[in-house]
Design a protein around this motif. Structure first.
Motif, PDB file in Angstrom:
ATOM      1  N   ALA A 153      90.281 -91.425 -41.302  1.00  0.00           N
ATOM      2  CA  ALA A 153      91.007 -92.678 -41.520  1.00  0.00           C
ATOM      3  C   ALA A 153      91.288 -92.892 -43.007  1.00  0.00           C
ATOM      4  O   ALA A 153      92.340 -93.417 -43.372  1.00  0.00           O
ATOM      5  N   ALA A 154      90.369 -92.467 -43.868  1.00  0.00           N
ATOM      6  CA  ALA A 154      90.585 -92.590 -45.312  1.00  0.00           C
ATOM      7  C   ALA A 154      91.741 -91.700 -45.764  1.00  0.00           C
ATOM      8  O   ALA A 154      92.491 -92.059 -46.679  1.00  0.00           O
ATOM      9  N   GLY A 207      98.801 -90.999 -50.570  1.00  0.00           N
ATOM     10  CA  GLY A 207      98.364 -90.272 -51.751  1.00  0.00           C
ATOM     11  C   GLY A 207      96.977 -89.672 -51.657  1.00  0.00           C
ATOM     12  O   GLY A 207      96.524 -89.024 -52.602  1.00  0.00           O
ATOM     13  N   ALA A 208      96.286 -89.863 -50.532  1.00  0.00           N
ATOM     14  CA  ALA A 208      94.922 -89.326 -50.394  1.00  0.00           C
ATOM     15  C   ALA A 208      94.948 -87.801 -50.455  1.00  0.00           C
ATOM     16  O   ALA A 208      95.737 -87.154 -49.768  1.00  0.00           O
ATOM     17  N   VAL A 228      86.520 -84.061 -46.117  1.00  0.00           N
ATOM     18  CA  VAL A 228      87.813 -83.742 -45.518  1.00  0.00           C
ATOM     19  C   VAL A 228      88.833 -83.612 -46.645  1.00  0.00           C
ATOM     20  O   VAL A 228      88.689 -84.255 -47.692  1.00  0.00           O
ATOM     21  N   GLY A 229      89.820 -82.755 -46.473  1.00  0.00           N
ATOM     22  CA  GLY A 229      90.852 -82.579 -47.488  1.00  0.00           C
ATOM     23  C   GLY A 229      90.389 -81.708 -48.636  1.00  0.00           C
ATOM     24  O   GLY A 229      89.496 -80.873 -48.486  1.00  0.00           O
ATOM     25  N   ASP A 230      91.007 -81.930 -49.784  1.00  0.00           N
ATOM     26  CA  ASP A 230      90.725 -81.128 -50.975  1.00  0.00           C
ATOM     27  C   ASP A 230      89.643 -81.772 -51.832  1.00  0.00           C
ATOM     28  O   ASP A 230      89.299 -82.933 -51.645  1.00  0.00           O
ATOM     29  N   SER A 231      89.153 -81.003 -52.794  1.00  0.00           N
ATOM     30  CA  SER A 231      88.200 -81.475 -53.784  1.00  0.00           C
ATOM     31  C   SER A 231      88.809 -81.221 -55.159  1.00  0.00           C
ATOM     32  O   SER A 231      89.492 -80.210 -55.339  1.00  0.00           O
ATOM     33  N   PRO A 232      88.591 -82.116 -56.123  1.00  0.00           N
ATOM     34  CA  PRO A 232      89.222 -81.934 -57.438  1.00  0.00           C
ATOM     35  C   PRO A 232      88.964 -80.578 -58.084  1.00  0.00           C
ATOM     36  O   PRO A 232      89.845 -80.026 -58.724  1.00  0.00           O
ATOM     37  N   PHE A 265      77.892 -93.584 -50.399  1.00  0.00           N
ATOM     38  CA  PHE A 265      79.176 -94.131 -50.815  1.00  0.00           C
ATOM     39  C   PHE A 265      80.298 -93.240 -50.310  1.00  0.00           C
ATOM     40  O   PHE A 265      80.109 -92.052 -50.053  1.00  0.00           O
ATOM     41  N   LEU A 266      81.455 -93.843 -50.154  1.00  0.00           N
ATOM     42  CA  LEU A 266      82.666 -93.118 -49.814  1.00  0.00           C
ATOM     43  C   LEU A 266      83.378 -92.765 -51.109  1.00  0.00           C
ATOM     44  O   LEU A 266      83.492 -93.597 -52.012  1.00  0.00           O
ATOM     45  N   HIS A 267      83.845 -91.531 -51.204  1.00  0.00           N
ATOM     46  CA  HIS A 267      84.610 -91.085 -52.368  1.00  0.00           C
ATOM     47  C   HIS A 267      85.997 -90.707 -51.873  1.00  0.00           C
ATOM     48  O   HIS A 267      86.148 -89.844 -51.023  1.00  0.00           O
ATOM     49  N   LEU A 268      87.012 -91.376 -52.407  1.00  0.00           N
ATOM     50  CA  LEU A 268      88.394 -91.058 -52.070  1.00  0.00           C
ATOM     51  C   LEU A 268      89.101 -90.612 -53.331  1.00  0.00           C
ATOM     52  O   LEU A 268      89.089 -91.311 -54.351  1.00  0.00           O
ATOM     53  N   TRP A 269      89.730 -89.445 -53.262  1.00  0.00           N
ATOM     54  CA  TRP A 269      90.495 -88.903 -54.377  1.00  0.00           C
ATOM     55  C   TRP A 269      91.967 -89.112 -54.061  1.00  0.00           C
ATOM     56  O   TRP A 269      92.459 -88.656 -53.020  1.00  0.00           O
ATOM     57  N   LEU A 270      92.663 -89.838 -54.939  1.00  0.00           N
ATOM     58  CA  LEU A 270      94.073 -90.172 -54.740  1.00  0.00           C
ATOM     59  C   LEU A 270      94.953 -89.490 -55.783  1.00  0.00           C
ATOM     60  O   LEU A 270      94.589 -89.430 -56.963  1.00  0.00           O
TER      61      LEU A 270
END
Length: 124
Positions: free
Chosen positions: A10-11, A16-17, A34-38, A95-100
């Motif tokens: 959902a995040a 831009g996520a 989920v997704g990419d990591s910096p 905590f939730l970490h969201l990279w945008l």
């Protein structure tokens, strides 16, 4: 009420996520990603963001009225990092970490969505 995987998916719907994770700031371990990591390594990113989250949560200077820190926002040249603390029935050390993406991300919308997800998240 969503679990970890549903919450992270959902995040990723936030415009831009680029990546999302749930991290235990005591151990620095990612409980889900989920997704990419910096830097291309979710575990290394979890450990690094956990240090920052722990520091912000433990400093009384950031909590003048006695209430805990809600979130931390980091602005980098390529994007935003939003760390949203999750209150739990046990020790509340996650905590939730969201990279945008900086060009496509909407920081205000991301804050609102992560707040809602953190309130609904079921850990157990």
């Amino acid at each position: 009420m969503p679990g970890i995987d549903e919450c992270l998916l959902a995040a990723m719907v936030v415009p831009g996520a680029r990546g999302a994770s749930l991290v235990d700031w005591t151990s620095g371990l990612a409980l889900g990603t989920v997704g990419d990591s910096p830097d291309g390594d979710h575990e290394a990113t979890a450990a690094q963001t956990a240090e920052l989250a722990r520091m912000a949560a433990e400093q009384r200077a950031f909590s003048t009225d006695g209430r805990p820190v809600e979130d931390v926002i980091i602005t980098a040249p390529s994007g935003y990092h939003l760390l949203r603390y999750v209150e739990t029935a046990f020790d509340s050390s996650v905590f939730l970490h969201l990279w945008l993406d900086r060009e496509d991300g909407n920081l205000a919308l991301a804050r609102l969505r992560l707040r809602g997800l953190a309130e609904q998240l079921v850990l157990g």
